[in-house]
Design an enzyme around this catalytic site. Structure first.
Site, PDB file in Angstrom:
ATOM      1  N   GLY A   1      35.324  35.125  11.283  1.00 14.14           N
ATOM      2  CA  GLY A   1      35.602  35.562  12.656  1.00 14.14           C
ATOM      3  C   GLY A   1      37.111  35.681  12.883  1.00 14.14           C
ATOM      4  CG  HIS A   2      39.647  32.188  12.779  1.00  9.36           C
ATOM      5  ND1 HIS A   2      38.859  31.190  12.245  1.00  9.36           N
ATOM      6  CD2 HIS A   2      40.008  31.774  14.013  1.00  9.36           C
ATOM      7  CE1 HIS A   2      38.765  30.204  13.119  1.00  9.36           C
ATOM      8  NE2 HIS A   2      39.441  30.522  14.206  1.00  9.36           N
TER       9      HIS A   2
ATOM     10  CB  ALA B   1      39.052  25.132  10.632  1.00 13.39           C
TER      11      ALA B   1
ATOM     12  CE  LYS C   1      32.954  30.769  18.598  1.00 11.27           C
ATOM     13  NZ  LYS C   1      32.752  29.553  19.399  1.00 11.27           N
TER      14      LYS C   1
ATOM     15  NE  ARG D   1      34.960  21.843  18.932  1.00 15.38           N
ATOM     16  CZ  ARG D   1      35.914  22.409  19.673  1.00 15.38           C
ATOM     17  NH1 ARG D   1      35.819  23.681  19.995  1.00 15.38           N
ATOM     18  NH2 ARG D   1      36.954  21.719  20.090  1.00 15.38           N
TER      19      ARG D   1
ATOM     20  CG  LEU E   1      31.016  33.588  11.676  1.00 20.48           C
ATOM     21  CD1 LEU E   1      31.992  34.258  10.720  1.00 20.48           C
ATOM     22  CD2 LEU E   1      30.018  32.740  10.892  1.00 20.48           C
TER      23      LEU E   1
END
Ligand code: PAF
Length: 278
Positions: A36-37, A32, A149, A187, A184
């Protein structure tokens, strides 16, 4: 980009990478993917010759009443995004490939793993440490990149790597925020637009508390005010809003340059976490 689902194929590929003298970075994810990833992937690309991203929604880190079944999944879009970003291989094993019948071993990081999110989500960090130890052994990367995060997760992984002499450099990547300030998170997709608006109180409360404590405000009173503010804004539960030592995660009673504010709070069924340096 090669998509790999079998451990034997992964080992063949990483053997070739190592034999050619190229450095390898791992970016572990649960898919998902959001910006950020992708910032983790970009950092990994800058730090190593080859990048392997793993996508594995790890059942061992979800509690019995948590969101494992409805956790957002977007394999095809994720793969396209990673290929575009120049990733060498996507490691996407099945649950039975990672946890074959009779799987019985786990990695538990005491103390660090029991505080904060560990108290609110029993067993969560044991599941995280176990899967990350396995990913490190499967891929054998030179470096691995994780987002800040989940500050506690990063601290636990650093401790695990040190305690178990895992030969991998752990790199933390600063939080990526939406333009409105919300960190970000996969969820965030669960939030209604009203809840998303209310959720902005979390980064704002962290910012304000960091500023006030930095200016000498009483720590206990500031944390209590921040919790009350979250509840007034529509959060249904505040798991914690705490000032901690950034490395040990032990609570701090007074302002300290090593301090970090960590918070976790729920809006309806969605649990959000965020943190900020002092
Ligand atoms: O942060 C995550 O997405 C997960 O906890 C991780 C590190 C990929 C382990 O499953």
């Amino acid at each position: 980009m090669q998509i790999i689902r079998q451990l034997s194929a992964l080992r063949e590929r990483t053997k070739l990478i190592r034999e050619s003298g190229r450095t390898l970075a791992l970016v572990p994810t649960m898919g998902a993917l959001h910006a950020g990833h992708m910032s983790l992937v970009e950092l990994a690309r800058r730090q190593a010759d080859d990048v392997i991203v793993s996508i594995f929604v790890n059942p061992k880190q979800f509690g019995p009443n948590e969101d494992l079944d409805k956790y957002p999944r977007s394999e095809e879009a994720d793969a396209a995004r990673l290929a575009e970003a120049g990733v060498t291989a996507l490691w996407m094993p099945s649950v039975s490939e990672v946890y074959p019948d009779g799987f019985a071993t786990s990695v538990k990081v005491a103390n660090l793993g029991e505080l904060w999110c560990g108290a609110a989500r029993p067993g969560h960090f044991e599941g995280v440490a176990t899967v990350v130890a396995k990913l490190f052994n499967q891929v054998r990367p030179d470096i691995a990149v994780f987002g800040e995060k989940d500050w506690q997760q990063l601290a636990i992984i650093r401790r695990m790597a040190r305690d178990l002499d895992l030969d991998v450099e752990i790199i933390g990547m600063p939080i990526v925020r939406d333009t409105d300030g919300l960190a970000l998170s996969s969820r965030n997709a669960y939030l209604s637009s009203a809840d998303r608006q209310a959720a902005l109180t979390l980064p704002r409360a962290l910012n304000d508390a960091a500023r006030d404590i930095g200016n000498g405000a009483d720590v206990e009173a500031t944390l209590a005010d921040a919790k009350a503010r979250l509840l007034a804004a529509g959060f249904t539960q505040v798991d914690y809003f705490a000032l901690v030592d950034a490395a040990t995660l032990e609570p701090l009673a007074t302002h300290d340059r090593t301090g970090r504010l960590l918070a976790a709070a729920r809006i309806g069924a969605t649990r959000l976490i965020d943190n900020i340096a002092l």
